[in-house]
Structures are given as C-alpha cells and as structure tokens.
Scaffold this motif. Structure first.
Motif, short mmCIF file in Angstrom:
data_model
loop_
_atom_site.label_atom_id
_atom_site.label_comp_id
_atom_site.label_asym_id
_atom_site.label_seq_id
_atom_site.Cartn_x
_atom_site.Cartn_y
_atom_site.Cartn_z
N TRP A 597 0.63 -1.07 -0.10
CA TRP A 597 -0.03 0.14 0.08
C TRP A 597 0.87 1.21 0.04
O TRP A 597 1.99 1.40 0.71
CB TRP A 597 -0.84 0.09 1.25
N GLY A 598 0.46 2.31 -0.84
CA GLY A 598 1.39 3.32 -0.93
C GLY A 598 1.16 3.92 -2.29
O GLY A 598 0.25 3.95 -2.97
N SER A 599 2.08 4.86 -2.57
CA SER A 599 2.04 5.74 -3.61
C SER A 599 3.11 5.13 -4.95
O SER A 599 3.95 4.65 -4.48
CB SER A 599 2.39 7.16 -3.67
N GLU A 600 2.73 5.09 -5.96
CA GLU A 600 3.33 4.48 -7.25
C GLU A 600 4.67 5.34 -7.39
O GLU A 600 5.90 4.69 -7.47
CB GLU A 600 2.91 4.51 -8.27
N LYS A 601 4.70 6.58 -7.15
CA LYS A 601 5.81 7.23 -7.00
C LYS A 601 6.83 6.93 -6.00
O LYS A 601 8.32 6.86 -6.23
CB LYS A 601 5.44 8.90 -6.87
N ALA A 602 6.35 6.94 -4.66
CA ALA A 602 7.41 6.42 -3.68
C ALA A 602 8.01 5.16 -3.84
O ALA A 602 9.00 4.84 -3.55
CB ALA A 602 6.54 6.34 -2.20
N LEU A 603 7.08 4.03 -4.61
CA LEU A 603 7.42 2.75 -4.74
C LEU A 603 8.61 2.83 -5.75
O LEU A 603 9.61 2.08 -5.92
CB LEU A 603 6.43 1.91 -5.01
N SER A 604 8.20 3.64 -6.84
CA SER A 604 9.26 3.86 -8.15
C SER A 604 10.66 4.48 -7.51
O SER A 604 11.67 3.84 -7.98
CB SER A 604 8.73 4.67 -9.12
N GLY A 605 10.49 5.35 -6.70
CA GLY A 605 11.64 5.82 -6.23
C GLY A 605 12.61 4.92 -5.35
O GLY A 605 13.67 4.96 -5.38
N ALA A 606 11.86 4.20 -4.59
CA ALA A 606 12.61 3.31 -3.70
C ALA A 606 13.19 2.20 -4.58
O ALA A 606 14.48 1.80 -4.35
CB ALA A 606 11.49 2.52 -2.85
N ILE A 607 12.70 1.41 -5.59
CA ILE A 607 13.14 0.48 -6.62
C ILE A 607 14.67 1.24 -7.17
O ILE A 607 15.46 0.64 -7.37
CB ILE A 607 12.32 0.03 -7.55
N SER A 608 14.30 2.37 -7.46
CA SER A 608 15.50 3.08 -8.56
C SER A 608 16.74 3.49 -7.37
O SER A 608 17.69 3.79 -8.03
CB SER A 608 14.94 4.37 -9.11
N ARG A 609 16.57 3.38 -6.15
CA ARG A 609 17.45 3.95 -5.36
C ARG A 609 18.16 2.83 -4.37
O ARG A 609 17.38 1.87 -3.90
CB ARG A 609 16.77 4.89 -4.30
N THR A 610 19.34 2.95 -4.52
CA THR A 610 20.14 2.00 -3.46
C THR A 610 20.86 2.51 -2.34
O THR A 610 21.15 3.59 -2.57
CB THR A 610 20.99 1.18 -4.40
N ILE A 611 20.94 1.76 -1.17
CA ILE A 611 21.78 2.20 -0.22
C ILE A 611 23.25 2.73 -0.46
O ILE A 611 23.75 1.92 -0.95
CB ILE A 611 21.74 1.39 1.17
N GLN A 612 23.46 3.88 -0.13
CA GLN A 612 24.78 4.51 -0.36
C GLN A 612 25.67 4.89 0.78
O GLN A 612 25.07 5.56 1.48
CB GLN A 612 24.91 5.77 -1.22
N ARG A 613 26.52 3.84 1.27
CA ARG A 613 27.11 4.23 2.54
C ARG A 613 28.55 4.38 2.11
O ARG A 613 29.14 3.11 1.50
CB ARG A 613 26.98 3.32 3.60
N ALA A 614 29.26 5.44 2.33
CA ALA A 614 30.51 5.48 2.05
C ALA A 614 31.69 4.74 3.06
O ALA A 614 31.33 4.65 3.95
CB ALA A 614 30.97 6.99 2.23
N SER A 615 32.41 3.96 2.07
CA SER A 615 33.18 3.11 3.04
C SER A 615 34.43 2.76 1.97
O SER A 615 34.18 3.09 0.78
CB SER A 615 32.50 1.83 3.22
#
Length: 625
Positions: A597-615
């Motif tokens: 349940w949610g907005s398609e915009k939020a779901l699309s954004g999540a799928i296109s984004r990965t965790i970025q932790r500098a290391s």
C-alpha cells in the motif's frame, strides 16, 4: 578563516547536528587553526558517521552548498577538492593511512574519523590474512572422500549448496549468501558435518547472530535440521547446543565499547558461524574478526541484498561486492571439479576478479520457497536489478496473484484498508477461543510492515488504528473481566531490548493471555514461544522488558522473521530512506502473499534507489586484490 557569523549561519540553514559543530570546534582548537576548510571537513566527517557512513568522500562534496540552495549567493560552499586537500594536509590533526591522528585522509579522498579507519583497516587485513592461496592436495582428497558420503552428486547438475559446503571445508573464511528459502541454514548444517568429518576430531564450534531473536532462530533451525539430516548420533553430538548473540560470544564489558575477547585474548574456537551477517555493523564485525584466531574458520551467512546494519557500514555488502556477482578463479573451478565433478564455466554475466576473495563467496540463487511462477520471487529479482518498469508491470499482471499493489489516496483510505485487512484475521471467534496456540499461529500468518515509526504511516499510528478498530468491532475490550489497565486477551507485544536473565530478546513477540496456572482468571500473563519442541514460556506482566504493541512492526525489525501474508505500508511521498534493499527485505518476509500500500511514485523511487554508504572496505578487498 571561518567566522562566528558563518557558524551561526550554518547552524540555522544546514542539516549539520549540534554534535557535528562541537566536533569541528574541538578539532579546530586541537589544531590551533581557524580554517574554513578544516572546520567544514571535520563537521562533515562527523555528520557522515551519523548517517551510518564509514567515511566522507571529499570528491563528492567538492563545491557543493552546505546550506539551502534557495539562499543563492548567501550559501556556504565546500571548497574545491585540490585546495581542500592541500589545506587539510597542512593541519596537524590530519594524517594519512598508518598515522595516528584524529582524522585520516587517504589517497582516494576519503576522510575518516580515526577509529572508523582503524575498524575498517583491521577488518580488511584480517579477511585478507585468512585467504588461502595454495590448496593442500591431501586436504582436497579428504574433502572429496567425505563429500561423496554426505551429498548425492550429479556432475551434470552443479549444486551450489554442495559448493558452499566444500568452500567452508577448504577455506578459513567463507560467505554463504542467498535470499529466503535458498537453503542457507541447511547448507550450514551440511558444511559443519563436512568440516567435522574432514578434521576427524572434536572441534569447538560456535553459532552466533547479531540479535537474540536471530540466535534463537538459528539454534532452532539447526536442531530441526540435524534431526532431519540423517547424520549419525555421534555426529549430532559434535554440533553446538547453544547459539549466542555476538556480544555475548565476545563477552560484553558493561558500560564500555570493549569485549573480554579481543586480539590480546582470543576466543578459543575452531569454527565460528555468524548468521544474519548483513545486520552486523563495521565496528562489531571488526572486533569479532580480531577476537578469532587466524587459523580458525569463519562462516558468514546472510543475504547480501538485504538491508544494511542499523549502525555504520554495509559490511556484508562490501565483502560480497554487492553490485556484482564474481566468477570463481580458474584454479578454484579446477578444485571444485576435482572434488565434486562439477564443470563450472565462467559466466559472461559475472565479473572475473583478480581478488582472491572471489573464491570464498558462494551465492545460493535457487529458491525452494519461490518457484518460477511466484510473483514475490520475480518481483524481488526486478527490485534487486532496479528495474522499475518491469517491477510495476508485474504488480499489475493477473498471472501473479500472490503480490499486489494498492494506491493509497489518503490517510483515511489507509484506515479503511487496515480495517478491512485486519478483520480477515482478527475476529470475535479467535478471541472467544482464548487459545494460545491459535494466537501464535495467527501472528505467524499475518503482519503489517511499515517503513516508518512515526507519522500517519508509521507503526505507532498503525498499531493504534488496528487496536481502535478491534475495540469498535467489540473484538477486544479494555473493560471486560480479563482486562487490566491497557492490557487485554490477545494483545501482541514485541520486546525492544535484550534481557539475558529472562531469555527475552529484542524482536521477540509474545501474546497476552489469562493465566491458566492460577485460579484467579483475572490475572493476565505474557506468553512467548520457545523452541519447536518446547512449551511456551509465561512471564508476569511486571517482568516484561521495554516493549511495543506488535500488530505492525518496522521492516528493519522484521529481518529474520517470516509470515504467510504481509502488508507493506509506504509513506505518501518518496523520500531518500526508501531504497530497493528496504523493499526487497520487506517482500521476502512473506511465505505466500504480499500487498503493498502506498504511492506508485514512492515505490518507483525506492526501487530506483540503493543504499549508499561511503566506505573503503569494498575497494580494499576487491580493487587492491
């Protein structure tokens, strides 16, 4: 030079925290230098660790504004990289790798607080020292003999569970990565059986996990697995009879960040298995490796594609080089063929790495839970690839009824959906039965997972919403003969902290029921499940550690748990903390069905984004070989 006016402006218009300013001011005093470049670098290095990064990438920050872009020419900007490095290298508080200075700046423009650099360097060095370059022919021969006794081998069909077990027997460090249902735990059991057989002696084996809940689940799985494995009673007796949290394994020194076991007081262990390794942060993993002898075996098991640790770093992802799957080296493929008969060819889809670590990682990609026609399984693949269009198309495909998406129109629409869904599971008959087993079965079947704690889409609001709805439907009551304050029969609670004395751990879920051990039926008690062959345990309510109501839980808290049917609630708007790892972790908690349940915009954004932790850990292990 940085002025008091500049600092006041940054405090008002930047996202830096008070602690970041305090740290920058402390470093400036220590350096005895009032430098704009120094102050900004120190403040950002502190801020980076607060955002769970291991270091700050100066190159990414070059010339970027630190304040609101809408302020135009009033903004304060980061310096250009060349002059920034030059100024920092002139400061006494900055050093290069190998120096003992408060801040470390490496050749790739990564800026570390010293202790984070030290953690990363020690872990990297420890991993590299455990890598075996030359395989012992005699050991290969022994492994070959016992593999044939333990596994049924078909040379035409390579079984990566077998390859994983062989790898643990040959290597001093190995990683078994795979999604839910790929058989990681059963592989661990077979691996330990193979290791014990090859060694032909009793070994000190430890099972551990980052949380008490995960440790309990690991132990339960091993008990069940060994019971079904067909191995001899003599072999079963060699398996560990207890699983630990990593903190308890190392021996916590209360009130300090140190442990009883460390590089000066090594853990007496021949084999250490760490389950749910994706949840382990850099500091803890570094301390763990430092406390284990170099000739001991370490087996890390987990899902490299899941959420990273709550604390700093993305250690399992860095160790596995998460964005790539690596081919085994040619020499190791020859060893695998000698032992198993499997003719493994280098895949064009995989990376051919010069790093020796590629031979220590085995990815299990055959799911025994999600078949080829499973929407959950296929959706998870699209999410991991970041393929937004294919993922959204699948959600609208009637061929995959086990996963669906519902657009939320408003918080009021959410309330309606929550009411409809929960009434499918919670009804007057369930409460009237007052059956403990039925309640535990119910909470094993269904769970609401949220991305947030607070706000209208967070767990607190959703839990209140479920509870209020059940009261309105007369399914639960705070005023009946069994109720006491805010308690009622059937209330689910989730423990928020570990209590070793009681044997209750962070994430454990219990049910409030009438106490059938007393004649006073007005007394309510908390009941928690134990192992598969043990009776539930009861606790007086006053003994319960800090806890929450548990109709809904965060996705982070759900790691290591499984439910038949889950609902995932996304916020109305897309936000940076929504990532594909979050979505993947959530959907793979389900055994049978998922509703998002949610907005398609939020779901699309999540799928296109990965965790970025500098290391720098990934580079140290993979790029430097």
């Amino acid at each position: 030079m940085i002025t008091d006016k500049d600092i006041a402006f940054l405090r008002q218009h930047s996202e830096l925290r008070d602690i970041d300013f305090h740290f920058a001011e402390f470093i400036s005093r220590l350096a005895q230098r009032n430098s704009r470049e120094l102050f900004i670098a120190a403040a950002l290095a502190s801020s980076a660790t607060g955002e769970k990064n291991i270091c700050l990438d100066l190159a990414q920050m070059e010339n970027r504004p630190l304040t609101d872009a809408g302020l135009n020419n009033k903004n304060i900007y980061c310096p250009d990289l060349k002059s920034w490095r030059k100024k920092l290298e002139m400061c006494s508080v900055f050093g290069k790798p190998g120096d003992y200075k408060p801040l470390i700046l490496d050749s790739k423009d990564r800026l570390y607080l010293y202790r984070y650099f030290d953690y990363e360097q020690k872990l990297s060095d420890s991993i590299k020292k455990r890598l075996i370059t030359d395989m012992d022919p005699e050991k290969i021969s022994r492994v070959k003999t016992y593999v044939k006794n333990i596994f049924i081998l078909d040379p035409a069909k390579p079984d990566y569970q077998v390859i994983a077990a062989v790898t643990t027997a040959l290597q001093n460090i190995s990683v078994i990565s795979g999604g839910p249902g790929t058989g990681k735990t059963s592989t661990i059991i077979k691996a330990l059986e193979l290791i014990l057989s090859v060694s032909n002696q009793k070994l000190k084996i430890y099972l551990a996990a980052p949380t008490g809940k995960a440790a309990n689940r690991l132990m339960e799985s091993v008990v069940q697995g060994t019971g079904q494995s067909g191995c001899s009673d003599e072999m079963k007796a060699c398996f560990p009879q207890e699983a630990y949290t990593i903190h308890r394994l190392l021996g916590t020194k209360w009130g300090t960040p140190y442990f009883k076991h460390n590089e000066d007081n090594l853990l007496h262990a021949d084999v250490v298995v760490i389950d749910e390794a994706s949840m382990v942060d850099l500091a803890l993993m570094s301390k763990l490796f430092s406390a284990i002898p170099e000739n001991s075996k370490i087996i890390l098991a987990g899902d490299k594609d899941q959420l990273s640790s709550v604390e700093s770093g993305s250690v399992l992802g860095d160790i596995c080089d998460r964005q790539h799957t690596h081919n085994f080296s040619k020499s190791y493929r020859t060893v695998i063929r000698e032992i198993t008969g499997y003719k493994l060819a280098a895949s064009e889809e995989y990376v051919q790495s010069a790093s020796r670590l590629s031979d220590n990682i085995v990815v299990l990609d055959k799911s025994y839970r999600f078949t080829a026609d499973s929407g959950i399984g296929e959706f998870g693949k699209h999410v991991n690839r970041g393929d937004v269009n294919s993922a959204l198309d699948l959600l609208n495909d009637p061929a995959y009824p086990d996963i669906e998406f519902k657009e939320l129109a408003s918080p009021q629409h959410l309330a309606q959906l929550v009411s409809e869904k929960t009434l499918q599971y919670f009804n007057t008959q369930v409460v009237a039965d007052r059956g403990l087993k039925r309640f535990f079965t119910l909470f094993d079947r269904f769970k609401i997972l949220c991305t947030l704690k607070n706000g209208p889409f967070g767990i607190h609001a959703i839990n209140d919403l479920v509870e209020d709805n059940l009261v309105k439907k007369n399914i639960i009551s705070f005023s009946n003969e069994y109720a006491s304050g805010h308690w009622y029969i059937g209330k689910p609670v989730m423990i928020k902290s570990n209590n070793y004395a009681l044997g209750l751990f962070n994430g454990d879920i219990g049910i409030i029921m009438a106490d059938d051990t007393t004649t006073d039926r007005n007394i309510l008690t908390a009941w928690f499940q134990s192992g598969p062959s043990q009776n539930p345990r009861r606790f007086p309510l006053y003994q319960l550690p800090d806890h929450d109501i548990a109709y809904a839980m965060t996705i982070h808290k759900s790691q290591g748990s499984e439910f038949d049917d889950i609902v995932i609630i996304l916020p109305e708007k897309d936000t940076p903390f929504l990532t594909r790892e979050l979505i993947y972790t959530a959907i793979t908690r389900a055994r049978k069905t998922v509703t998002i349940w949610g907005s398609e915009k939020a779901l699309s954004g999540a799928i296109s984004r990965t965790i970025q932790r500098a290391s720098g850990l990934r580079d140290s292990l993979w790029d430097e070989g």
